[in-house]
Scaffold this motif. Structure first.
Motif, short mmCIF file in Angstrom:
data_model
loop_
_atom_site.label_atom_id
_atom_site.label_comp_id
_atom_site.label_asym_id
_atom_site.label_seq_id
_atom_site.Cartn_x
_atom_site.Cartn_y
_atom_site.Cartn_z
N TRP A 1 0.87 -0.95 -0.02
CA TRP A 1 0.00 0.06 0.12
C TRP A 1 0.90 1.39 0.09
O TRP A 1 1.76 1.30 0.84
N TYR A 2 0.55 2.15 -0.84
CA TYR A 2 1.29 3.25 -1.13
C TYR A 2 0.37 4.69 -0.83
O TYR A 2 -0.93 4.32 -1.20
N GLN A 3 0.64 5.61 -0.44
CA GLN A 3 0.00 7.12 -0.42
C GLN A 3 0.71 7.84 -1.55
O GLN A 3 2.05 8.01 -1.42
N GLN A 4 0.12 8.44 -2.09
CA GLN A 4 0.46 9.35 -3.05
C GLN A 4 -0.21 10.80 -3.17
O GLN A 4 -1.55 10.82 -3.40
N LYS A 5 0.57 11.88 -2.95
CA LYS A 5 -0.02 13.12 -2.82
C LYS A 5 0.42 13.94 -3.99
O LYS A 5 1.55 13.96 -4.47
N SER A 6 -0.54 14.66 -4.77
CA SER A 6 -0.30 15.66 -5.79
C SER A 6 0.55 14.81 -7.01
O SER A 6 0.12 13.88 -7.13
N SER A 7 1.57 15.21 -7.41
CA SER A 7 2.47 14.49 -8.25
C SER A 7 3.68 14.12 -7.64
O SER A 7 4.64 13.90 -8.51
N GLN A 8 3.75 13.86 -6.49
CA GLN A 8 4.76 13.41 -5.53
C GLN A 8 4.94 11.66 -6.02
O GLN A 8 4.07 11.15 -6.42
N ALA A 9 6.11 11.34 -5.73
CA ALA A 9 6.19 9.73 -5.78
C ALA A 9 5.40 9.32 -5.04
O ALA A 9 5.29 9.71 -3.78
N PRO A 10 5.03 7.85 -5.28
CA PRO A 10 4.48 7.16 -4.01
C PRO A 10 5.19 6.89 -3.18
O PRO A 10 6.31 6.74 -2.98
N LYS A 11 4.71 6.98 -1.68
CA LYS A 11 5.05 6.64 -0.53
C LYS A 11 4.82 5.34 0.18
O LYS A 11 3.52 5.20 0.45
N LEU A 12 5.71 4.47 0.24
CA LEU A 12 5.14 3.24 0.74
C LEU A 12 4.77 3.32 2.15
O LEU A 12 5.44 3.73 3.25
N LEU A 13 3.45 2.65 2.25
CA LEU A 13 3.10 2.85 3.96
C LEU A 13 3.52 1.34 4.70
O LEU A 13 3.80 1.41 5.89
N PHE A 14 3.25 0.08 4.03
CA PHE A 14 3.39 -0.95 4.49
C PHE A 14 3.25 -1.91 3.19
O PHE A 14 2.81 -1.83 2.35
N HIS A 15 3.81 -3.21 3.57
CA HIS A 15 3.70 -4.36 2.68
C HIS A 15 3.50 -5.64 3.23
O HIS A 15 4.02 -5.77 4.51
N TYR A 16 2.96 -6.63 2.66
CA TYR A 16 2.81 -8.01 3.11
C TYR A 16 3.66 -8.88 2.21
O TYR A 16 3.60 -9.05 0.92
N TYR A 17 4.42 -9.61 2.92
CA TYR A 17 5.22 -10.90 2.21
C TYR A 17 4.59 -11.98 2.93
O TYR A 17 4.43 -12.71 3.84
N ASP A 18 3.54 -12.43 1.94
CA ASP A 18 2.52 -13.60 2.18
C ASP A 18 1.60 -12.86 3.29
O ASP A 18 1.30 -11.95 3.20
N LYS A 19 1.72 -13.64 4.63
CA LYS A 19 0.93 -13.00 5.85
C LYS A 19 1.88 -12.12 6.57
O LYS A 19 1.45 -11.71 7.55
N TYR B 1 -4.57 6.64 -3.00
CA TYR B 1 -3.84 5.55 -2.33
C TYR B 1 -3.68 4.23 -3.21
O TYR B 1 -4.78 3.98 -3.99
N LEU B 2 -2.71 3.73 -3.26
CA LEU B 2 -2.29 2.93 -4.55
C LEU B 2 -2.05 1.10 -3.99
O LEU B 2 -1.15 1.44 -2.87
N CYS B 3 -2.33 0.33 -4.37
CA CYS B 3 -2.17 -0.77 -4.02
C CYS B 3 -1.13 -1.52 -5.26
O CYS B 3 -1.49 -1.00 -6.35
N ALA B 4 -0.15 -2.36 -4.86
CA ALA B 4 0.73 -3.09 -6.03
C ALA B 4 0.95 -4.39 -5.43
O ALA B 4 0.76 -4.45 -4.33
N THR B 5 1.39 -5.04 -6.37
CA THR B 5 1.64 -6.62 -6.01
C THR B 5 3.04 -6.82 -6.84
O THR B 5 3.42 -6.29 -7.87
N SER B 6 3.69 -7.80 -6.30
CA SER B 6 4.87 -8.36 -6.92
C SER B 6 5.13 -9.86 -6.57
O SER B 6 4.72 -10.04 -5.45
#
Lengths: 111, 112
Positions: free
Chosen positions: A34-52, A89-94
């Motif tokens: 999960w990322y937070q992005q304001k205006s045209s700023q770069a996405p800011k990582l809030l947290f991530h899950y590696y599996d659980k 608020y952006l969600c991403a996966t990898s």
């Protein structure tokens, strides 16, 4: 076909009223972000899950929490939204290492 | 720690011209680099990536160049079209982790 889906696309909430944003993926990736992005700023990582396994960034406010009930779904909970939490608020996966694929985002407005 | 930055915040080009967007990174342990395109109101879209064992990679109308000596990468867009107008982000990743470090973003505007 959409691979990372976010709902809703637009969310309006009141100051202090809890809100939940959702993300789902069809890629079967281990990692969800999960990322937070304001205006045209770069996405800011809030947290991530590696599996659980939950990994919180050091500067993510306690107001932000997350749940991942299964591989496909991940939720962002904002317990008491403030005006400063209005953002995209952006969600991403990898996979464990590799390209992150982003969803379309949820635009949060706080009144 | 890692920092990734772009040299120019805005770039304006004429339709049909080639565009070059630059990015510098500081962490020599970074070994995987990605360019994303983000249109207004949308999520970042993967464009092209490159690993540190390469110095050039080509896609459809896009080329990424990596210079590890000076820790610099660039995105070249050939025959730029109005649909290429967007903010472009570079991002870097270390092999040891999945965290991406993003650059600040360059706003590309294509004039007809």
């Amino acid at each position: 076909d959409a691979m990372v889906i976010q709902n809703p696309r637009y969310q309006v909430t009141q100051f202090g009223k809890p809100v939940t944003l959702s993300c789902s993926q069809t890629l079967n990736h281990n990692v969800m972000y999960w990322y937070q992005q304001k205006s045209s700023q770069a996405p800011k990582l809030l947290f991530h899950y590696y599996d659980k396994d939950f990994n919180n960034e050091a500067d993510t406010p306690d107001n932000f929490q997350s749940r991942r009930p299964n591989t496909s779904f991940c939720f962002l909970d904002i317990r008491s939204p403030g005006l400063g939490d209005a953002a995209m608020y952006l969600c991403a996966t990898s996979r464990v290492v590799g390209t992150q694929y982003f969803g379309p985002g949820t635009r949060l407005t706080v009144l | 720690g890692e920092s990734v930055g772009l040299h120019l915040p805005t770039l304006s080009v004429q339709e049909g011209d080639n565009s070059i967007i630059n990015c510098a990174y500081s962490n020599s342990a970074s070994d995987y680099f990605i360019w994303y395109k983000q249109e207004s109101g949308k999520g970042p879209q993967f464009i092209i990536d490159i690993r540190s064992n390469m110095d050039k990679r080509q896609g459809q109308r896009v080329t990424v160049l990596l210079n590890k000596t000076v820790k610099h990468l660039s995105l070249q867009i050939a025959a730029t079209q109005p649909g290429d107008s967007a903010v472009y982000f570079c991002a870097a990743q270390e092999t040891s982790g999945s965290r991406l470090t993003f650059g600040e973003g360059t706003q590309l505007t294509v004039n007809p």
